[in-house]
Enzyme design. Structure first.
Site, short mmCIF file in Angstrom:
data_model
loop_
_atom_site.label_atom_id
_atom_site.label_comp_id
_atom_site.label_asym_id
_atom_site.label_seq_id
_atom_site.Cartn_x
_atom_site.Cartn_y
_atom_site.Cartn_z
N ASP A 85 0.67 -1.18 -0.19
CA ASP A 85 0.20 0.17 0.07
C ASP A 85 0.79 1.41 -0.12
O ASP A 85 0.79 2.03 -0.99
CB ASP A 85 -1.07 0.05 1.12
CG ASP A 85 -1.99 1.02 1.31
OD1 ASP A 85 -2.62 1.56 0.29
OD2 ASP A 85 -2.02 1.72 2.45
N ASP A 88 4.24 0.64 4.22
CA ASP A 88 4.07 -0.83 4.88
C ASP A 88 3.79 -1.93 3.66
O ASP A 88 3.81 -1.54 2.53
CB ASP A 88 2.76 -0.70 5.62
CG ASP A 88 1.42 -0.24 4.92
OD1 ASP A 88 1.71 0.16 3.99
OD2 ASP A 88 0.36 -0.57 5.43
N TYR A 231 -8.79 2.19 5.90
CA TYR A 231 -9.53 2.64 4.94
C TYR A 231 -10.88 2.74 4.98
O TYR A 231 -11.57 1.66 4.52
CB TYR A 231 -8.81 2.19 3.27
CG TYR A 231 -7.75 2.53 3.15
CD1 TYR A 231 -7.24 3.96 2.52
CD2 TYR A 231 -6.61 1.88 3.21
CE1 TYR A 231 -5.92 4.16 2.15
CE2 TYR A 231 -5.16 2.23 3.08
CZ TYR A 231 -5.03 3.26 2.40
OH TYR A 231 -3.75 3.64 2.43
N GLU A 428 5.03 9.96 4.41
CA GLU A 428 4.72 8.47 3.76
C GLU A 428 4.45 8.70 2.23
O GLU A 428 4.31 9.84 1.89
CB GLU A 428 3.40 7.87 4.65
CG GLU A 428 3.28 6.45 4.00
CD GLU A 428 2.57 5.71 5.07
OE1 GLU A 428 1.92 6.10 5.95
OE2 GLU A 428 2.94 4.31 5.08
#
Ligand SMILES: [Zn+2]
Length: 537
Positions: A85, A88, A231, A428
């Protein structure tokens, strides 16, 4: 010939020991020929997040190889493949489906930019890595897996290749477990793969279309996906409308339009295109396919808000949310360029340029938020494979591996970026973040970069398919392979031509373009490529 080459190499080596042979452009001045370079890098990022047995095949990153090779074994289904994703290693259905949808859409809309930048083959192989995974997730017409990995995945810090244990957590959609959001995203992505791939391999393309229809039928059972709270999708209606319009474009069946009228009956918001909101994206495609003004108006209104009214930083970055801010502005730039394609409204093209230039370095911090571009970029992306250490002791050290092409979340409302691995709202990266950026850069390359007009990439040869014997990938590339796709051909000449007689801030790319190492990029480099034409390695 050998002597001349040796002399050239010697003088190049002496030269580089005295001074850097290439001058970086000021970060604030993004040039029109930078966009195809950034476009290539943004697309390449996906190689860093590949998962499964065939990661090393056709991968531009020498530090990535096979990982999570037993995914799905505990339920008796091969669920290897697909994409991690973000930083991670969980495979979420909603972001895999969204990224594949947006990337496929950008190729559908800006195919000439992919051809002109020599990226068609790489893009199709990346898209196929998504759709191969979706196909593996099929148990039957009424049951598909879409998620692999437990929340405890986040407790591990280290390269995916070394992650221990089996990933005994999966989710699937069937009659009792609805997930119309994922079904809609996967269906749209597969329909787009049908459209983009039918001239390459019609058998594979038809299989994509069959599954797109199965997933659309499955998604009619309303409900949102499970993702352990990471999500939380608010609705599947937008995603199902996205799926419906692509099936309508392929099959011209009015029942899809009837479905759309009911799926998109709720009022519009000013939210941007993202994994949780495909309403405006669907509306754009519907408006262009059917001419219906209510959908066209919705898109125009959304863009007016983004250009004129949404909060902005002093440096001009549009701010929808402070978590991963740039993913939204990149997606807004994509939409603006698509709208420009239809309306030729120059203010939309300028808006897109403002947001993309900001990302690439024209900002108060004078740094690129796409890693590897320009002379200054984030050193601490929240990404386990790139950071490269094992365990939590050293996780705050700078990344060992350059995560070229990755868009970080971005700065705050004051244009201040916090370059720390633990500030993941800023640092990220994600397969959803980069999708809008790739699409926007395709449009930027088309409208700003004077790409060479080339024949569409030879589509009679299918892109490399995953094999059981991964090709050994080393970090060494031969110089003639300018675009580093491991083959020397016309695409390298094209990649070289856009750099003729200039240098950019990307020293590695400049070095590649200077095929004969004589310190300048010109016709003699094309001749060097010609000597190795059709060479693959
Ligand atoms: Zn993996």
């Amino acid at each position: 010939m050998k002597k001349i080459l040796a002399a050239a190499l010697t003088s190049a080596m002496i030269f580089s020991s005295v001074a850097a042979p290439f001058v970086s452009v000021s970060a604030a001045s993004i040039s029109s020929s930078d966009y195809p370079v950034a476009f290539k890098d943004a697309l390449w990022f996906y190689d860093a997040n590949k998962c499964g047995k065939d990661v090393a095949v056709d991968n531009v990153f020498s530090w990535r190889s096979a990982c999570h090779t037993s995914d799905g074994s505990f339920v008796g289904q091969d669920l290897t493949g697909g994409f991690h994703d973000c930083g991670d290693h969980i495979k979420f259905g909603i972001t895999n489906g969204y990224a594949a949808s947006i990337l496929g859409w950008s190729m559908y809309e800006f195919k000439d930019a992919y051809d002109g930048a020599g990226l068609t083959k790489k893009a199709l192989s990346t898209l196929k890595y998504f759709t191969d995974f979706f196909m593996k997730c099929r148990v039957s017409a009424t049951k598909y897996y879409y998620h692999v990995g437990a929340p405890s995945d986040h407790d591990y810090w280290g390269p995916p290749e070394k992650q221990p244990g089996d990933r005994e957590k999966v989710y699937y959609v069937d009659a009792s477990h609805p997930a119309s959001d994922v079904c809609g995203e996967y269906s749209g992505a597969l329909s787009l793969m049908y459209l983009n791939y039918k001239s390459v391999d019609s058998t594979y393309a038809n299989k994509c279309l069959e599954m797109a229809k199965e997933l659309y039928a499955l998604g009619k059972n309303k409900g949102t996906c499970s993702a352990d709270g990471f999500y939380t999708s608010s609705s599947g209606d937008d995603d199902m409308a996205w799926a419906a319009i692509w099936l309508y474009i392929i099959e011209k069946n009015d029942s899809y339009l009837n479905d759309i009228n009911s799926l998109l009956s709720q009022p519009y918001t000013n939210w941007g295109i993202c994994w949780n909101d495909m309403k405006i994206a669907a509306s754009y495609v519907i408006g262009e396919a059917t001419g219906q003004t209510k959908y066209k108006d919705a898109v125009a209104q959304n863009l007016t808000y983004w250009v004129n009214s949404i909060p902005r930083s002093p440096g001009g970055m549009r701010i929808l949310s402070d978590w991963g801010t740039l993913r939204y502005s990149a997606a807004a730039a994509m939409l603006a360029l698509l709208q420009y394609k239809q309306t030729k409204d120059e203010s939309l093209k300028s808006f897109a340029k403002s947001q993309i230039d900001y990302i690439l370095g024209a900002n108060p911090a004078n740094m690129s938020y796409m890693i590897g571009f320009g002379s200054k970029w984030p050193q601490h992306p929240h990404h386990r494979a790139a950071q490269g250490t094992m365990g939590w002791t050293d996780w705050k050290l700078p990344a060992k591996n350059t995560l070229t092409g990755a868009l970080v979340g971005g700065p705050d409302a004051s244009d201040v970026y916090t370059d720390q691995v633990d500030k993941y709202q800023a640092s990220e990266v994600g397969i959803d973040y980069n999708a809008g950026l790739v699409a926007a850069l395709a449009g930027m390359s088309k409208y700003y970069s004077n790409l060479p007009s080339v024949q569409p990439t030879n589509t009679s040869q299918p892109s490399p398919t995953a094999t059981n014997t991964p090709v050994k990938v080393t970090s060494a590339f031969i110089r003639e392979d300018v675009n580093k796709d491991r083959a020397v051909n016309m695409a390298d000449v094209v990649a070289l031509a856009v750099k003729f007689n200039r240098t950019t801030a990307d020293a590695q790319y400049d070095a590649n373009c200077d095929v004969n190492s004589d310190g300048s990029i010109n016709m003699s480099d094309v001749m060097a490529i010609a000597l190795k034409f059709n060479y693959t390695y």
